[in-house]
Write a protein that holds these residues in place. Sequence first.
Motif, PDB file in Angstrom:
ATOM      1  N   ARG A  11       0.844  -1.194   0.000  1.00 56.00           N
ATOM      2  CA  ARG A  11       0.000   0.000   0.000  1.00 56.00           C
ATOM      3  C   ARG A  11       0.884   1.250   0.000  1.00 56.00           C
ATOM      4  O   ARG A  11       0.613   2.215  -0.704  1.00 56.00           O
ATOM      5  CB  ARG A  11      -0.924  -0.002   1.226  1.00 56.00           C
ATOM      6  N   ALA A  12       1.945   1.182   0.819  1.00 56.13           N
ATOM      7  CA  ALA A  12       2.860   2.333   0.880  1.00 56.13           C
ATOM      8  C   ALA A  12       3.502   2.578  -0.475  1.00 56.13           C
ATOM      9  O   ALA A  12       3.658   3.717  -0.908  1.00 56.13           O
ATOM     10  CB  ALA A  12       3.927   2.083   1.941  1.00 56.13           C
ATOM     11  N   LYS A  13       3.854   1.486  -1.143  1.00 54.15           N
ATOM     12  CA  LYS A  13       4.512   1.629  -2.445  1.00 54.15           C
ATOM     13  C   LYS A  13       3.575   2.208  -3.503  1.00 54.15           C
ATOM     14  O   LYS A  13       4.028   2.830  -4.459  1.00 54.15           O
ATOM     15  CB  LYS A  13       5.062   0.277  -2.906  1.00 54.15           C
ATOM     16  N   LEU A  14       2.285   1.990  -3.318  1.00 54.53           N
ATOM     17  CA  LEU A  14       1.316   2.599  -4.241  1.00 54.53           C
ATOM     18  C   LEU A  14       1.166   4.094  -3.992  1.00 54.53           C
ATOM     19  O   LEU A  14       0.639   4.821  -4.825  1.00 54.53           O
ATOM     20  CB  LEU A  14      -0.055   1.932  -4.106  1.00 54.53           C
ATOM     21  N   GLY A  15       1.598   4.539  -2.808  1.00 54.59           N
ATOM     22  CA  GLY A  15       1.522   5.969  -2.530  1.00 54.59           C
ATOM     23  C   GLY A  15       0.562   6.329  -1.414  1.00 54.59           C
ATOM     24  O   GLY A  15       0.067   7.451  -1.331  1.00 54.59           O
ATOM     25  N   LEU A  16       0.291   5.369  -0.546  1.00 52.30           N
ATOM     26  CA  LEU A  16      -0.564   5.638   0.614  1.00 52.30           C
ATOM     27  C   LEU A  16       0.326   5.832   1.839  1.00 52.30           C
ATOM     28  O   LEU A  16       1.315   5.127   2.012  1.00 52.30           O
ATOM     29  CB  LEU A  16      -1.501   4.436   0.815  1.00 52.30           C
ATOM     30  N   PHE A  17      -0.028   6.786   2.656  1.00 52.38           N
ATOM     31  CA  PHE A  17       0.807   7.077   3.831  1.00 52.38           C
ATOM     32  C   PHE A  17      -0.094   7.319   5.037  1.00 52.38           C
ATOM     33  O   PHE A  17      -1.126   7.964   4.934  1.00 52.38           O
ATOM     34  CB  PHE A  17       1.647   8.330   3.579  1.00 52.38           C
ATOM     35  N   LEU A  18       0.344   6.778   6.172  1.00 58.21           N
ATOM     36  CA  LEU A  18      -0.378   7.036   7.424  1.00 58.21           C
ATOM     37  C   LEU A  18       0.562   7.703   8.411  1.00 58.21           C
ATOM     38  O   LEU A  18       1.609   7.149   8.756  1.00 58.21           O
ATOM     39  CB  LEU A  18      -0.904   5.713   8.012  1.00 58.21           C
ATOM     40  N   ALA A  19       0.174   8.909   8.861  1.00 59.30           N
ATOM     41  CA  ALA A  19       0.898   9.520   9.976  1.00 59.30           C
ATOM     42  C   ALA A  19       0.216   9.043  11.247  1.00 59.30           C
ATOM     43  O   ALA A  19      -0.975   9.271  11.453  1.00 59.30           O
ATOM     44  CB  ALA A  19       0.850  11.035   9.868  1.00 59.30           C
ATOM     45  N   PHE A  20       0.968   8.328  12.083  1.00 60.21           N
ATOM     46  CA  PHE A  20       0.384   7.643  13.236  1.00 60.21           C
ATOM     47  C   PHE A  20       0.009   8.598  14.362  1.00 60.21           C
ATOM     48  O   PHE A  20       0.717   9.574  14.621  1.00 60.21           O
ATOM     49  CB  PHE A  20       1.374   6.618  13.800  1.00 60.21           C
ATOM     50  N   GLN A  21      -1.060   8.248  15.035  1.00 58.15           N
ATOM     51  CA  GLN A  21      -1.400   8.991  16.253  1.00 58.15           C
ATOM     52  C   GLN A  21      -0.351   8.714  17.338  1.00 58.15           C
ATOM     53  O   GLN A  21       0.108   9.627  18.004  1.00 58.15           O
ATOM     54  CB  GLN A  21      -2.790   8.578  16.753  1.00 58.15           C
ATOM     55  N   TYR A  22      -0.008   7.452  17.467  1.00 60.11           N
ATOM     56  CA  TYR A  22       1.047   7.063  18.419  1.00 60.11           C
ATOM     57  C   TYR A  22       2.144   6.329  17.657  1.00 60.11           C
ATOM     58  O   TYR A  22       2.117   5.105  17.554  1.00 60.11           O
ATOM     59  CB  TYR A  22       0.480   6.146  19.505  1.00 60.11           C
ATOM     60  N   PRO A  23       3.117   7.045  17.124  1.00 59.47           N
ATOM     61  CA  PRO A  23       4.175   6.370  16.364  1.00 59.47           C
ATOM     62  C   PRO A  23       4.920   5.364  17.243  1.00 59.47           C
ATOM     63  O   PRO A  23       5.127   5.613  18.431  1.00 59.47           O
ATOM     64  CB  PRO A  23       5.097   7.513  15.947  1.00 59.47           C
ATOM     65  N   THR A  24       5.292   4.236  16.640  1.00 60.17           N
ATOM     66  CA  THR A  24       5.944   3.167  17.397  1.00 60.17           C
ATOM     67  C   THR A  24       7.448   3.422  17.478  1.00 60.17           C
ATOM     68  O   THR A  24       8.076   3.740  16.468  1.00 60.17           O
ATOM     69  CB  THR A  24       5.713   1.825  16.677  1.00 60.17           C
ATOM     70  N   ALA A  25       7.996   3.256  18.656  1.00 63.35           N
ATOM     71  CA  ALA A  25       9.439   3.428  18.816  1.00 63.35           C
ATOM     72  C   ALA A  25      10.162   2.188  18.300  1.00 63.35           C
ATOM     73  O   ALA A  25       9.722   1.062  18.537  1.00 63.35           O
ATOM     74  CB  ALA A  25       9.785   3.660  20.281  1.00 63.35           C
ATOM     75  N   ILE A  26      11.240   2.402  17.567  1.00 63.85           N
ATOM     76  CA  ILE A  26      12.100   1.290  17.136  1.00 63.85           C
ATOM     77  C   ILE A  26      13.487   1.575  17.706  1.00 63.85           C
ATOM     78  O   ILE A  26      14.324   2.215  17.060  1.00 63.85           O
ATOM     79  CB  ILE A  26      12.193   1.181  15.596  1.00 63.85           C
ATOM     80  N   PRO A  27      13.762   1.102  18.906  1.00 62.11           N
ATOM     81  CA  PRO A  27      15.050   1.409  19.546  1.00 62.11           C
ATOM     82  C   PRO A  27      16.214   0.862  18.725  1.00 62.11           C
ATOM     83  O   PRO A  27      16.105  -0.202  18.112  1.00 62.11           O
ATOM     84  CB  PRO A  27      14.963   0.692  20.896  1.00 62.11           C
ATOM     85  N   GLY A  28      17.288   1.606  18.711  1.00 64.18           N
ATOM     86  CA  GLY A  28      18.509   1.141  18.044  1.00 64.18           C
ATOM     87  C   GLY A  28      18.543   1.409  16.553  1.00 64.18           C
ATOM     88  O   GLY A  28      19.533   1.110  15.902  1.00 64.18           O
ATOM     89  N   VAL A  29      17.455   1.938  16.000  1.00 63.55           N
ATOM     90  CA  VAL A  29      17.404   2.198  14.561  1.00 63.55           C
ATOM     91  C   VAL A  29      17.328   3.702  14.336  1.00 63.55           C
ATOM     92  O   VAL A  29      16.371   4.340  14.764  1.00 63.55           O
ATOM     93  CB  VAL A  29      16.179   1.512  13.917  1.00 63.55           C
ATOM     94  N   SER A  30      18.334   4.247  13.690  1.00 61.75           N
ATOM     95  CA  SER A  30      18.322   5.695  13.520  1.00 61.75           C
ATOM     96  C   SER A  30      17.288   6.101  12.480  1.00 61.75           C
ATOM     97  O   SER A  30      17.007   5.362  11.536  1.00 61.75           O
ATOM     98  CB  SER A  30      19.701   6.217  13.124  1.00 61.75           C
ATOM     99  N   LEU A  31      16.728   7.276  12.695  1.00 62.60           N
ATOM    100  CA  LEU A  31      15.706   7.795  11.785  1.00 62.60           C
ATOM    101  C   LEU A  31      16.242   7.842  10.357  1.00 62.60           C
ATOM    102  O   LEU A  31      15.565   7.439   9.406  1.00 62.60           O
ATOM    103  CB  LEU A  31      15.273   9.194  12.248  1.00 62.60           C
ATOM    104  N   ALA A  32      17.486   8.296  10.194  1.00 64.64           N
ATOM    105  CA  ALA A  32      18.055   8.433   8.859  1.00 64.64           C
ATOM    106  C   ALA A  32      18.209   7.076   8.178  1.00 64.64           C
ATOM    107  O   ALA A  32      17.840   6.907   7.012  1.00 64.64           O
ATOM    108  CB  ALA A  32      19.407   9.133   8.931  1.00 64.64           C
ATOM    109  N   ASN A  33      18.735   6.109   8.914  1.00 60.17           N
ATOM    110  CA  ASN A  33      18.944   4.779   8.356  1.00 60.17           C
ATOM    111  C   ASN A  33      17.618   4.171   7.896  1.00 60.17           C
ATOM    112  O   ASN A  33      17.485   3.662   6.787  1.00 60.17           O
ATOM    113  CB  ASN A  33      19.620   3.903   9.418  1.00 60.17           C
TER     114      ASN A  33
END
Lengths: 267, 453
Positions: free
Chosen positions: A78-100
């Motif tokens: 779905r994302a690849k088709l061009g759909l995007f969801l800005a989350f109400q509560y974004p999930t933390a992914i520890p150890g993974v930099s935003l840029a990476n």
Amino acid sequence: MCNDLIIQDLHVSVQGNPIIKGLNLTVKQGEVHALMGPNGSGKSTLAKGLMGHPFYEIDSGEVIFNDVDVLELEPNERAKLGLFLAFQYPTAIPGVSLANFLRIAASAVRSAETNGSENNELIPMREFRKELRAKMTQLGVDDSFARRYLNDGFSGGEMKRAEILQLAMLEPKIAILDETDSGLDIDAVRIVGESVSSLVGPELGVLIITHYPRLLDYIRPQFVHILLDGRIVESGGWELTQVLEAEGYDPMREKYGIAETVQENTI
Amino acid sequence: MQKGDFSKDFVEKIAQDEPQWMRERRLEAYALYESLPMPHTTEDDTWRRTVDMRTQDYWRRTRRHLRGFAVDNYRPTIGQNGDTSVEVPKDSEDAAGVILQLDGQHQHTSLSAELEKQDVYFADLHTALKERDELLRDYFMTKAVTLETTLKSGNIATSNKFDALHGAFWQGGYVLHVPKGIRVEVPLRVYIRLSEEQHADLSHILVIAEENSQVVILEDNLSTNQEAGGLHSGAVEIFAGQNANVTYVQVQNWNRQVWNFASHRAMVSKDAKLCWVTATFGGRLNKLNQAIVLEGNGANAQMLGLAFTDARQHLDVSTAQEHVSPHTFSDLLYRTVLKDRSQTAWGGNIYVYPEANYTDAYQKNDNLLLSERAHADTLPGLEIQAHEVRCTHGATAGKIDTDQVFYLMSRGLSYAQAEKLIVDGFFEPVMERVPMESVREELQEFVSRKLET
């Protein structure tokens, strides 16, 4: 190809409880829609259902986007088709930099655009950095953001700005903003509102889900819809927000014979 | 090269050109080895998650499997290895010294002229026996890894079975001796390889860093043949002298047919610093005992563990942080990712001796399960006999988080990409403390390969 998001008679339930009960809505590329409703009306269920969270069961209906029923697709497709969801509560992914993370995400989404096939090749580092820096400057996001772990220890405002940064980088055709204003103070709402507003254009359709009109002061929607008990009960223009501001949801509930619901299921 | 077996005759054969004291130690170890049964009871707590306990209901579901092991399936060797096909890897180019060992036999040693001039000694253990008799006599299995562990009941621990096997039949390994005040800035590299079917690697590693010295050792253990069954029964002894700074990194990537048993123990003196990284990817069954002993005031040790198991691999690690002296610091972080039907057990203890006031000790074990069938046991523990201490410990085990996967996939990542990113992020707190970029890259590479298979 048609880049409109067309939702037809959608029914979604959570753990066997019907939440969305026959929803119809079309969001065209370039349009800004606001979907407003009180807590428990099904706003977040709609957002996560549209993006394909495994917890939300689609009982019936169709969601057509790019000429396909996206309900059959995995969230990444779905994302690849061009759909995007800005989350109400974004999930933390520890150890993974935003840029990476964002480099991998942008590469995945764009490789789909160019040749439609699976491709794990990454955008060259220099090119990506340059673009990221430009977008961060445009949105007034601090440089240190890029190195921080994704949503890990972010304040409410930082999380929402990180969501908008992702939106800017991934350049979707339709973006759903799930209560992007919740938990933010007035200044943060303004910053986020202005950021989104700067991204709105003929290439981007936006569905803003909210229960306050506040954010809408910065991103003026052409269409406003009222969600009550899993259905859109009224649609109109800007004036609807004024009615809500003045009267709240109660008269609307009375009009449509809907009892106040308890707190929305959040999962 | 001559193949032998795990018999007394072969001990004699190995020892025939060695100093008398070594021959005696071997025979003593052999006698102990002979007298001990295979670890099989719950009495020796550190083995209970690895011995086959199918008779007891609680463990039935976990199918622990030392039962498939028979030492006689493996062959110790003596003499030169004729196989010269295994070359020194390219990444050794920048190293200050290199040792390569194949199937328990030494193949290659080099040391920079500068370090030789500074009297740094780096050699395989057999050569060292001839050249550094006294040093070895002093340190070899006398202070760190010894055969004296007894249980609370007074019985000798059956876990000594493998240490005794090692003590009797050890072959290969190396000694690194860094004299007082010598600070070696460039890492030394060691490559230990197993290739042939049935081969046994019984490497003994001895790192002695004298007062005010500094050294970094990067060692990897791997199979060059992915099918050949093998046995590793190893020991590592590390001595960080007063105010020394030692970094020891061991990456283990034996193939899935290798039984891996090892005892590692480090003695950390006054104001010395030890950074110890243990990465485990390979092996059929791994039983590792790892201990640090903080002997002197101000001793400081980090124990970092990174492990990734898959298929039916079994990894059982027992760690000990022994605070003997006051004002000592230790920090353990072990992170494990499990795939498929693999099983891991980690049991760790912090011991604070009565004199060791102002101990500051941390211990953390986290496990990430990528499959429903994987199983992780984690048992942190404290034994505190002093009054003024700060100790914290914790353990977690959890499945991969659905919301994390959904969040990443909603941004266009495939499930595999999302999983990889979550795994990388999970290892990051260990990785960021791994001292060398080249080592981090190697570890990343092994992690990626694990995810792909």
